[in-house]
Write a protein that holds these residues in place. Structure first.
Motif, PDB file in Angstrom:
ATOM      1  N   ALA A 166      -8.794   3.132   2.978  1.00 32.11           N
ATOM      2  CA  ALA A 166      -8.976   4.178   2.318  1.00 32.11           C
ATOM      3  C   ALA A 166      -9.730   5.574   1.333  1.00 32.11           C
ATOM      4  O   ALA A 166      -8.823   6.510   1.274  1.00 32.11           O
ATOM      5  CB  ALA A 166      -7.305   3.854   0.519  1.00 32.11           C
ATOM      6  N   SER A 167     -10.830   5.578   1.377  1.00 35.29           N
ATOM      7  CA  SER A 167     -11.520   6.378   0.921  1.00 35.29           C
ATOM      8  C   SER A 167     -11.669   7.458   2.296  1.00 35.29           C
ATOM      9  O   SER A 167     -12.119   8.873   2.416  1.00 35.29           O
ATOM     10  CB  SER A 167     -13.140   5.789   0.686  1.00 35.29           C
ATOM     11  N   ASP A 182       0.474  -0.992  -0.333  1.00 37.30           N
ATOM     12  CA  ASP A 182      -0.039   0.462   0.363  1.00 37.30           C
ATOM     13  C   ASP A 182       0.732   1.477  -0.418  1.00 37.30           C
ATOM     14  O   ASP A 182       0.679   2.727   0.659  1.00 37.30           O
ATOM     15  CB  ASP A 182      -0.991   0.112   0.687  1.00 37.30           C
ATOM     16  N   ARG A 235      -8.770   7.822   4.857  1.00 37.60           N
ATOM     17  CA  ARG A 235      -6.775   8.904   4.981  1.00 37.60           C
ATOM     18  C   ARG A 235      -6.317   8.213   3.785  1.00 37.60           C
ATOM     19  O   ARG A 235      -6.066   6.766   3.573  1.00 37.60           O
ATOM     20  CB  ARG A 235      -6.720   7.909   6.151  1.00 37.60           C
ATOM     21  N   ASN A 236      -5.747   8.473   3.078  1.00 35.06           N
ATOM     22  CA  ASN A 236      -4.136   8.985   2.763  1.00 35.06           C
ATOM     23  C   ASN A 236      -3.256   7.842   3.363  1.00 35.06           C
ATOM     24  O   ASN A 236      -2.900   7.913   4.561  1.00 35.06           O
ATOM     25  CB  ASN A 236      -3.184  10.194   2.693  1.00 35.06           C
ATOM     26  N   LYS A 237      -2.975   7.134   2.589  1.00 31.98           N
ATOM     27  CA  LYS A 237      -1.262   5.890   2.849  1.00 31.98           C
ATOM     28  C   LYS A 237      -2.264   5.335   4.075  1.00 31.98           C
ATOM     29  O   LYS A 237      -1.252   5.051   5.076  1.00 31.98           O
ATOM     30  CB  LYS A 237      -0.590   6.266   2.999  1.00 31.98           C
ATOM     31  N   ASN A 263       3.612   1.210   1.050  1.00 31.76           N
ATOM     32  CA  ASN A 263       4.133   1.651   2.087  1.00 31.76           C
ATOM     33  C   ASN A 263       6.138   0.278   2.324  1.00 31.76           C
ATOM     34  O   ASN A 263       5.225  -0.374   1.620  1.00 31.76           O
ATOM     35  CB  ASN A 263       4.295   1.391   3.734  1.00 31.76           C
TER      36      ASN A 263
END
Length: 278
Positions: free
Chosen positions: A243-244, A140, A246-248, A142
């Motif tokens: 993910a909808s 994702d 929070r980013n990353k 990371n």
């Protein structure tokens, strides 16, 4: 009149039998005793003491973490456990193995299933770039590292979700199979059993309730339940698609439906009324 009395008697007998079954089930859960002893293995300590065992090279056809064929230096995890723990004093059928990872992730599975799968404890990635012990894991967006240990299998399908492939592994715990059930089962409202089961299978490895579970994600019940500071509809949507919001975001998409997410939230609302100080 006689027919009416018979119908009433039959109805009473039916209700009594249903209540009796529920009471027996509740009594069974309440009286389940934790008979297994709890044991912990510190893998880094064993490595320092040169007690991991004989190493070998294992090849994984389709590694579920790296999504390709991989080779590792590893030791037999089942032999390691048998060398360090007297399994004659433990009933594998009523024991679970809990994997403690550096980031707080705590997946678990039945000990008997684990031992029979001939697992390996990998300590070096033979496909890693020169000068490193492990190839980076990209998830994702990371970047992560599998060190110090990673559980792998040579004869288990990566699609079989019964088997856990934890990396960043530092400790192994053996606990009673029913430990979390005794503390987290919704005894007062059996309609929430579906939500409880979903939470146990999908969330407990990362999150804890009343201190029971993983610590990779936040505690969800104490001192305040997540249902007490999130709007219910938004919490349901967040669990379905983190993910909808929070980013990353580190929380993965679980692949559950909105209805299943609602079942989890309903269970969390129940547990908010059953807090235990940590």
């Amino acid at each position: 009149m006689k027919t009416t009395k018979i119908h009433i008697l039959i109805s009473c007998l039916f209700i009594f039998s249903v209540l009796s079954c529920n009471q027996k089930k509740e009594q069974k859960i309440k009286t389940m005793s934790i008979t297994q002893t709890e044991t912990k293995l510190d893998l880094l300590d064993l490595q320092t003491k040169n007690k991991l065992g004989k190493d070998t090279v294992v090849a994984i056809i389709n590694d579920p973490v790296y999504h390709k064929a991989k080779k590792y230096k590893a030791v037999s995890a089942s032999i390691l456990i048998k060398n360090e723990i007297d399994l004659t004093k433990i009933d594998p059928k009523n024991t679970k193995i809990v994997f403690e990872c550096k980031d707080g992730y705590k997946p678990e599975m039945p000990l008997e299933l684990f031992l029979n799968a001939k697992p390996y404890l990998a300590f070096q990635d033979l496909d890693a770039p020169k000068g490193t012990k492990w190839e980076a894991i990209i998830k994702d967006g990371n970047e992560m590292n599998a060190a110090p240990f990673y559980i792998v299998y040579t004869s288990v399908s990566e699609k079989d979700t019964r088997y856990k492939w934890p990396y960043n592994l530092v400790k192994i715990h053996l606990e009673p199979l029913n430990k979390s059930t005794l503390e987290l089962y919704p005894l007062k409202n059996r309609k929430l059993e579906t939500g409880y089961t979903l939470f146990k299978n999908q969330c407990l490895t990362c999150h804890s309730i009343n201190g029971i579970g993983g610590t990779m994600g936040p505690e969800l019940n104490y001192p305040r339940s997540v249902t007490e500071y999130w709007k219910e509809n938004e919490l349901v949507d967040y669990i379905v698609n983190p993910a909808s919001f929070r980013n990353k975001v580190k929380m993965p998409t679980l692949g559950i439906t909105k209805q299943q997410s609602q079942e989890i939230v309903d269970y969390l609302k129940y547990m908010s009324e059953n807090k235990k100080k940590i």
